[in-house]
Scaffold this active site. Structure first.
Site, PDB file in Angstrom:
ATOM      1  N   HIS A   1       0.822  -1.223   0.000  1.00 52.31           N
ATOM      2  CA  HIS A   1       0.000   0.000   0.000  1.00 52.31           C
ATOM      3  C   HIS A   1       0.855   1.272   0.000  1.00 52.31           C
ATOM      4  O   HIS A   1       0.308   2.364  -0.123  1.00 52.31           O
ATOM      5  CB  HIS A   1      -0.977  -0.004   1.178  1.00 52.31           C
ATOM      6  CG  HIS A   1      -2.205  -0.833   0.934  1.00 52.31           C
ATOM      7  ND1 HIS A   1      -3.306  -0.367   0.249  1.00 52.31           N
ATOM      8  CD2 HIS A   1      -2.490  -2.121   1.268  1.00 52.31           C
ATOM      9  CE1 HIS A   1      -4.232  -1.318   0.182  1.00 52.31           C
ATOM     10  NE2 HIS A   1      -3.760  -2.401   0.798  1.00 52.31           N
TER      11      HIS A   1
ATOM     12  N   GLU B   1      -6.745 -12.379   1.386  1.00 55.08           N
ATOM     13  CA  GLU B   1      -7.780 -11.350   1.585  1.00 55.08           C
ATOM     14  C   GLU B   1      -8.587 -11.179   0.298  1.00 55.08           C
ATOM     15  O   GLU B   1      -8.044 -10.738  -0.715  1.00 55.08           O
ATOM     16  CB  GLU B   1      -7.117 -10.001   1.949  1.00 55.08           C
ATOM     17  CG  GLU B   1      -6.392 -10.042   3.281  1.00 55.08           C
ATOM     18  CD  GLU B   1      -5.625  -8.758   3.598  1.00 55.08           C
ATOM     19  OE1 GLU B   1      -5.485  -7.885   2.715  1.00 55.08           O
ATOM     20  OE2 GLU B   1      -5.175  -8.641   4.738  1.00 55.08           O
TER      21      GLU B   1
ATOM     22  N   HIS C   1      -8.257  -7.511  -1.308  1.00 54.50           N
ATOM     23  CA  HIS C   1      -6.989  -6.824  -1.631  1.00 54.50           C
ATOM     24  C   HIS C   1      -6.477  -7.218  -3.022  1.00 54.50           C
ATOM     25  O   HIS C   1      -6.274  -8.398  -3.316  1.00 54.50           O
ATOM     26  CB  HIS C   1      -5.935  -7.155  -0.571  1.00 54.50           C
ATOM     27  CG  HIS C   1      -4.596  -6.533  -0.855  1.00 54.50           C
ATOM     28  ND1 HIS C   1      -4.066  -5.495  -0.121  1.00 54.50           N
ATOM     29  CD2 HIS C   1      -3.689  -6.792  -1.830  1.00 54.50           C
ATOM     30  CE1 HIS C   1      -2.894  -5.153  -0.634  1.00 54.50           C
ATOM     31  NE2 HIS C   1      -2.641  -5.933  -1.671  1.00 54.50           N
TER      32      HIS C   1
ATOM     33  N   ASP D   1      -7.971  -1.903  -1.790  1.00 51.84           N
ATOM     34  CA  ASP D   1      -8.924  -2.751  -1.075  1.00 51.84           C
ATOM     35  C   ASP D   1     -10.307  -2.352  -1.574  1.00 51.84           C
ATOM     36  O   ASP D   1     -10.683  -1.173  -1.462  1.00 51.84           O
ATOM     37  CB  ASP D   1      -8.807  -2.526   0.438  1.00 51.84           C
ATOM     38  CG  ASP D   1      -7.452  -2.955   0.993  1.00 51.84           C
ATOM     39  OD1 ASP D   1      -6.808  -3.813   0.375  1.00 51.84           O
ATOM     40  OD2 ASP D   1      -7.055  -2.430   2.043  1.00 51.84           O
TER      41      ASP D   1
HETATM   42  C1  LIG Z   1      -4.800  -4.378   6.366  1.00 55.73           C
HETATM   43  C2  LIG Z   1      -5.397  -4.930   5.106  1.00 55.73           C
HETATM   44  N1  LIG Z   1      -6.472  -4.108   4.654  1.00 55.73           N
HETATM   45  C3  LIG Z   1      -4.333  -5.024   4.035  1.00 55.73           C
HETATM   46  O1  LIG Z   1      -4.255  -4.190   3.171  1.00 55.73           O
HETATM   47  N2  LIG Z   1      -3.490  -6.044   4.165  1.00 55.73           N
HETATM   48  C4  LIG Z   1      -2.349  -6.189   3.313  1.00 55.73           C
HETATM   49  C5  LIG Z   1      -1.743  -7.548   3.490  1.00 55.73           C
HETATM   50  C6  LIG Z   1      -1.317  -5.116   3.607  1.00 55.73           C
HETATM   51  O2  LIG Z   1      -1.307  -4.526   4.708  1.00 55.73           O
HETATM   52  O3  LIG Z   1      -0.455  -4.897   2.727  1.00 55.73           O
HETATM   53 ZN   LIG Z   2      -4.920  -4.055   1.021  1.00 51.79          ZN
END
Ligand SMILES: C[C@@H](N)C(=O)N[C@H](C)C(=O)O
Ligand SMILES: [Zn+2]
Length: 240
Positions: free
Chosen positions: A137, A211, A214, A144
Site C-alpha cells: 500500500h 484477503e 486486496h 482494497d
Molecule cells: C490491512 C489490510 N487491509 C491489508 O491491506 N493487508 C495487506 C496484506 C497489507 O497490509 O499490505
Molecule cells: Zn490491502
C-alpha cells in the site's frame, strides 16, 4: 477473534517477492474522489474508523485508477465498485500493524515472537519503507475494494473488511465447497467473490490470496503473481 478461528496457515502466501527488481515508472498518484465515472464509490475505511493520519480519499497510480473504472464497467448494470483504501501513509500502516500484533499477542500468548510476526504479516504488511521492498500500500498499486449492488447494498462476501480470519482467504468457500455442501449464504459468498475476482483480474489486477478484498497492480506482489520480471511501482509519497 476466538481460539477456534486461529489465523492459520500462518505463512505468508507470497514468497520471495522482495527479490523482484523495481523499475519505478514515476506515474503520479491520483485522487479517486476526483474521478467522475458514476461507477465507483470511495469510502476510505481507515478515515471512517478514525485512524490518525488516514486520508479522507483514496489515492492510486494513474493507470490503476483507469483500471478500476474498467473493472467497474464489467459489473452488472447499476452495480458499483466501492474503493475502501489505496495508497497509505506510513503512520496508518504502522498503526494497523502494531494493533494487529498486539491483538495476536493477547489472543495467543503462547505464540513465539517468530510465529506472532508470521501470523501478523499474513493479514497486515510490515510498514517497510525500504526502496527495495516497500509494503504494497506504499506503492499506490494496492487497493482494497468490494462491490455494491443497484440498491446501494454491499454484496455479502462472508467476512467484513479486515476480518482477519481463515474465511477471509479468497478461496475459503471454494475449498469448503470441495469437501461439503455449502449453505445458501455460503453459495452467495462464493459467487460474489467470484464476481469481484473476475472483474478485477480481467482488468489487470492480481488478488492477494489471504484477503478477498486486496488487489495489486504494478507493484512487487503483482509482479510475483503474474510472473513479471520487474515491478513498475515502488515507494511513492503523496505530494501535498
Ligand atoms: C490491512 C489490510 N487491509 C491489508 O491491506 N493487508 C495487506 C496484506 C497489507 O497490509 O499490505
Ligand atoms: Zn490491502
Amino acid at each position: 477473534m476466538n481460539r477456534n478461528d486461529n489465523p492459520l496457515p500462518h505463512v505468508h502466501p507470497l514468497q520471495d517477492w522482495k527479490k523482484i527488481p523495481i523499475h519505478e515508472n514515476k506515474e503520479e498518484l491520483v485522487s479517486m474522489q476526483s474521478i467522475d465515472s458514476g461507477l465507483l464509490l470511495v469510502k476510505p475505511q481507515y478515515h471512517e474508523k478514525g485512524i490518525v493520519g488516514a486520508l479522507n480519499d483514496c489515492y492510486v497510480r494513474r493507470e490503476v485508477a483507469i483500471m478500476l473504472v474498467e473493472a467497474a464497467r464489467k459489473l452488472p448494470n447499476g452495480y458499483k465498485l466501492m474503493i475502501w483504501d489505496g495508497w497509505r501513509p506510513f503512520s496508518v500502516q504502522s498503526q494497523l500493524y502494531d494493533a494487529y500484533v498486539n491483538q495476536l499477542s493477547n489472543d495467543f500468548p503462547e505464540f513465539s515472537e517468530e510465529r506472532l510476526i508470521e501470523s501478523a504479516r499474513q493479514f497486515v504488511s510490515y510498514p517497510n519503507e525500504d526502496e527495495e521492498s516497500p509494503a504494497p500500500h506504499f506503492t499506490g498499486g494496492a487497493v482494497d475494494v468490494t462491490i455494491v449492488d443497484s440498491n446501494g447494498d454491499q454484496l455479502q462476501m462472508g467476512t467484513e473488511f479486515d476480518e482477519f480470519t481463515n474465511s477471509a482467504w479468497t478461496k475459503f468457500y471454494e475449498e469448503k465447497n470441495n469437501t461439503e455442501d455449502l449453505t445458501e449464504d455460503e453459495e452467495t459468498f462464493m459467487k460474489n467473490r467470484r464476481l469481484l475476482q473476475h472483474v478485477m483480474t480481467t482488468s489487470g489486477f492480481t488478488n492477494y490470496p489471504a484477503e478477498w478484498w486486496h488487489f495489486d497492480h504494478g507493484n512487487q506482489w503483482w509482479a510475483k503473481q503474474s510472473n513479471e520480471p520487474v515491478a513498475k511501482y515502488g515507494l511513492v509519497k503523496l505530494e501535498t
